[in-house]
Design an enzyme around this catalytic site. Structure first.
Site, PDB file in Angstrom:
ATOM      1  N   TRP A  10       0.818  -1.224   0.000  1.00  0.00           N
ATOM      2  CA  TRP A  10       0.000   0.000   0.000  1.00  0.00           C
ATOM      3  C   TRP A  10       0.846   1.266   0.000  1.00  0.00           C
ATOM      4  O   TRP A  10       0.307   2.367  -0.094  1.00  0.00           O
ATOM      5  CB  TRP A  10      -0.954  -0.018   1.195  1.00  0.00           C
ATOM      6  CG  TRP A  10      -2.177  -0.866   0.964  1.00  0.00           C
ATOM      7  CD1 TRP A  10      -2.419  -1.682  -0.102  1.00  0.00           C
ATOM      8  CD2 TRP A  10      -3.320  -0.982   1.825  1.00  0.00           C
ATOM      9  NE1 TRP A  10      -3.644  -2.298   0.027  1.00  0.00           N
ATOM     10  CE2 TRP A  10      -4.219  -1.882   1.210  1.00  0.00           C
ATOM     11  CE3 TRP A  10      -3.672  -0.429   3.051  1.00  0.00           C
ATOM     12  CZ2 TRP A  10      -5.446  -2.223   1.772  1.00  0.00           C
ATOM     13  CZ3 TRP A  10      -4.890  -0.772   3.619  1.00  0.00           C
ATOM     14  CH2 TRP A  10      -5.769  -1.664   2.988  1.00  0.00           C
ATOM     15  N   LYS A  11       2.147   1.115   0.165  1.00  0.00           N
ATOM     16  CA  LYS A  11       3.049   2.295   0.205  1.00  0.00           C
ATOM     17  C   LYS A  11       2.517   3.317   1.214  1.00  0.00           C
ATOM     18  O   LYS A  11       1.937   2.938   2.233  1.00  0.00           O
ATOM     19  CB  LYS A  11       3.200   2.895  -1.186  1.00  0.00           C
ATOM     20  CG  LYS A  11       3.541   1.855  -2.241  1.00  0.00           C
ATOM     21  CD  LYS A  11       3.970   2.459  -3.535  1.00  0.00           C
ATOM     22  CE  LYS A  11       4.139   1.361  -4.570  1.00  0.00           C
ATOM     23  NZ  LYS A  11       4.813   1.821  -5.760  1.00  0.00           N
ATOM     24  N   HIS A  95      12.812  -2.293  -1.421  1.00  0.00           N
ATOM     25  CA  HIS A  95      11.952  -1.769  -2.492  1.00  0.00           C
ATOM     26  C   HIS A  95      12.708  -0.646  -3.204  1.00  0.00           C
ATOM     27  O   HIS A  95      13.450   0.116  -2.581  1.00  0.00           O
ATOM     28  CB  HIS A  95      10.635  -1.247  -1.901  1.00  0.00           C
ATOM     29  CG  HIS A  95       9.609  -0.953  -2.956  1.00  0.00           C
ATOM     30  ND1 HIS A  95       9.662   0.189  -3.729  1.00  0.00           N
ATOM     31  CD2 HIS A  95       8.536  -1.657  -3.376  1.00  0.00           C
ATOM     32  CE1 HIS A  95       8.645   0.166  -4.578  1.00  0.00           C
ATOM     33  NE2 HIS A  95       7.948  -0.939  -4.391  1.00  0.00           N
ATOM     34  N   GLU A  97      11.857   2.121  -4.195  1.00  0.00           N
ATOM     35  CA  GLU A  97      11.601   3.468  -3.651  1.00  0.00           C
ATOM     36  C   GLU A  97      12.441   3.714  -2.398  1.00  0.00           C
ATOM     37  O   GLU A  97      12.858   4.842  -2.140  1.00  0.00           O
ATOM     38  CB  GLU A  97      10.091   3.638  -3.384  1.00  0.00           C
ATOM     39  CG  GLU A  97       9.324   3.756  -4.699  1.00  0.00           C
ATOM     40  CD  GLU A  97       7.878   3.302  -4.647  1.00  0.00           C
ATOM     41  OE1 GLU A  97       7.329   3.117  -3.547  1.00  0.00           O
ATOM     42  OE2 GLU A  97       7.292   3.105  -5.743  1.00  0.00           O
ATOM     43  N   GLU A 165      11.265  -6.467  -9.558  1.00  0.00           N
ATOM     44  CA  GLU A 165      10.467  -5.281  -9.863  1.00  0.00           C
ATOM     45  C   GLU A 165      11.285  -4.325 -10.726  1.00  0.00           C
ATOM     46  O   GLU A 165      12.102  -3.549 -10.202  1.00  0.00           O
ATOM     47  CB  GLU A 165      10.076  -4.567  -8.566  1.00  0.00           C
ATOM     48  CG  GLU A 165       9.221  -5.407  -7.655  1.00  0.00           C
ATOM     49  CD  GLU A 165       8.301  -4.542  -6.799  1.00  0.00           C
ATOM     50  OE1 GLU A 165       7.086  -4.733  -6.890  1.00  0.00           O
ATOM     51  OE2 GLU A 165       8.800  -3.650  -6.093  1.00  0.00           O
ATOM     52  N   GLY A 171       4.506   1.657 -10.845  1.00  0.00           N
ATOM     53  CA  GLY A 171       3.633   2.823 -10.760  1.00  0.00           C
ATOM     54  C   GLY A 171       3.578   3.636 -12.046  1.00  0.00           C
ATOM     55  O   GLY A 171       3.074   4.753 -12.062  1.00  0.00           O
ATOM     56  N   SER A 210       3.239  -2.562 -12.076  1.00  0.00           N
ATOM     57  CA  SER A 210       1.992  -2.301 -12.803  1.00  0.00           C
ATOM     58  C   SER A 210       1.193  -3.571 -13.090  1.00  0.00           C
ATOM     59  O   SER A 210       0.578  -3.697 -14.155  1.00  0.00           O
ATOM     60  CB  SER A 210       2.269  -1.523 -14.095  1.00  0.00           C
ATOM     61  OG  SER A 210       2.856  -0.268 -13.787  1.00  0.00           O
ATOM     62  N   GLY A 231       1.296  -2.821  -6.201  1.00  0.00           N
ATOM     63  CA  GLY A 231       1.138  -1.522  -5.555  1.00  0.00           C
ATOM     64  C   GLY A 231      -0.265  -0.988  -5.787  1.00  0.00           C
ATOM     65  O   GLY A 231      -1.225  -1.345  -5.101  1.00  0.00           O
ATOM     66  N   GLY A 232      -0.410  -0.127  -6.799  1.00  0.00           N
ATOM     67  CA  GLY A 232      -1.666   0.585  -7.059  1.00  0.00           C
ATOM     68  C   GLY A 232      -2.908  -0.292  -7.044  1.00  0.00           C
ATOM     69  O   GLY A 232      -3.916   0.043  -6.401  1.00  0.00           O
TER      70      GLY A 232
HETATM   71  C1  PEP Z   1       5.245  -1.854  -5.980  1.00  0.00           C
HETATM   72  O1  PEP Z   1       5.088  -0.860  -5.296  1.00  0.00           O
HETATM   73  O2  PEP Z   1       5.953  -2.758  -5.538  1.00  0.00           O
HETATM   74  C2  PEP Z   1       4.582  -1.916  -7.284  1.00  0.00           C
HETATM   75  C3  PEP Z   1       4.834  -2.937  -8.052  1.00  0.00           C
HETATM   76  O3  PEP Z   1       3.741  -0.883  -7.605  1.00  0.00           O
HETATM   77  P1  PEP Z   1       2.714  -0.836  -8.862  1.00  0.00           P
HETATM   78  O4  PEP Z   1       1.968  -2.139  -8.872  1.00  0.00           O
HETATM   79  O5  PEP Z   1       1.819   0.323  -8.557  1.00  0.00           O
HETATM   80  O6  PEP Z   1       3.531  -0.661 -10.070  1.00  0.00           O
END
Ligand code: PEP
Length: 251
Positions: A10-11, A95, A97, A165, A171, A210, A231-232
């Site tokens: 959920w970040k 991650h 980020e 990833e 994202g 994504s 994520g999203g």
């Molecule tokens: C993530 O935050 O690990 C991720 C994959 O985000 P998203 O699915 O939004 O790309």
């Protein structure tokens, strides 16, 4: 056969109103059976409440990061033991980020993964190349280096989970092609087997970047894709459950 893991990150999204999404996910899982593991890693402020709501249900909870130390003067940080104490079973480490925003190196990530094992948590260790690195033909080299340096030698009783990833797919709405994902996951599996033997053959490798209900089926059907880090799309119960369904339909 490797049990799949569908994990939501959920970040920095969600206050207590998001507990209604947890309830929807829990209800959805109850009516679906238990063919794959399902996890949400909420912001730290929601971890206890989410873990509490998930108790006795198939939903698991986890943190998004942990400090390598057990305790001490580290303002704003959270120890792996605190995540376990709040009911978490997993923790995401490394991650992209965190690597980009907080300058975390693969050595830092390995120390955090070791802390996760110390606390009885399963670390989800993230690795992935930038767009520049991919365009320079360096994707597989970067991933091999990050994997080698980020994974502890003693990978704990529960074993680690690896998440591939690609930074350029997180994202952004740009998803890696099944060929790209297949190539990288096959290489990761080979490296895990070379390093950990039979245990490496059984470790889960997630794809993240994504992932959505529309592309999850194709990605999750690849041999060495054992789940997703989402994520999203994990912020909406219907989308997250649709990805879970795509995962279990490939079992
Ligand atoms: C993530 O935050 O690990 C991720 C994959 O985000 P998203 O699915 O939004 O790309």
């Amino acid at each position: 056969m490797i049990r799949s893991l569908i994990a939501g990150n959920w970040k920095m999204n969600g206050t207590t109103v998001m507990l209604s999404v947890v309830e929807e996910i829990v209800n959805g899982l109850k009516s679906r059976g238990d063919e794959a593991d399902c996890l949400i890693c909420p912001p730290a402020t929601l971890l206890y409440a989410l873990s509490d709501a998930a108790t006795g249900t198939p939903l698991k909870s986890g943190g998004q990061d942990c400090h390598a130390e057990l305790n001490g003067a580290h303002t704003g940080d959270i120890a792996a033991e605190m995540i376990a104490d709040a009911g978490g079973q997993y923790v995401i480490v490394g991650h992209s980020e965190r690597r980009a925003d907080h300058g975390e190196t693969s050595d830092d990530v390995r120390a955090k993964a070791e802390a996760a094992f110390r606390a009885g948590l399963t670390p989800i260790i993230c690795i992935g190349e930038t767009l520049e690195e991919r365009e320079a033909g360096q994707a597989l080299n970067i991933i091999a280096q990050q994997l080698a340096a980020s994974l502890p030698d003693n990978d704990g009783d529960a074993g680690a989970v690896v998440a591939y990833e690609p930074v350029w797919a997180i994202g952004t709405g740009k998803v890696a092609t099944t060929e790209q994902v297949d190539e990288v996951h096959t290489a990761i599996r080979k490296q895990l087997e070379e390093r950990f033997g039979a245990k490496g053959a059984g470790m889960r490798i997630l794809y993240g970047g994504s992932m959505k209900p529309e592309n999850a089926g194709a990605l999750l059907s690849l041999t060495d894709v054992n789940g997703g880090l989402i994520g999203g799309a994990s912020l909406k119960a219907a989308d997250f459950l649709a990805i879970y369904d795509a995962g279990i339909s490939n079992l």
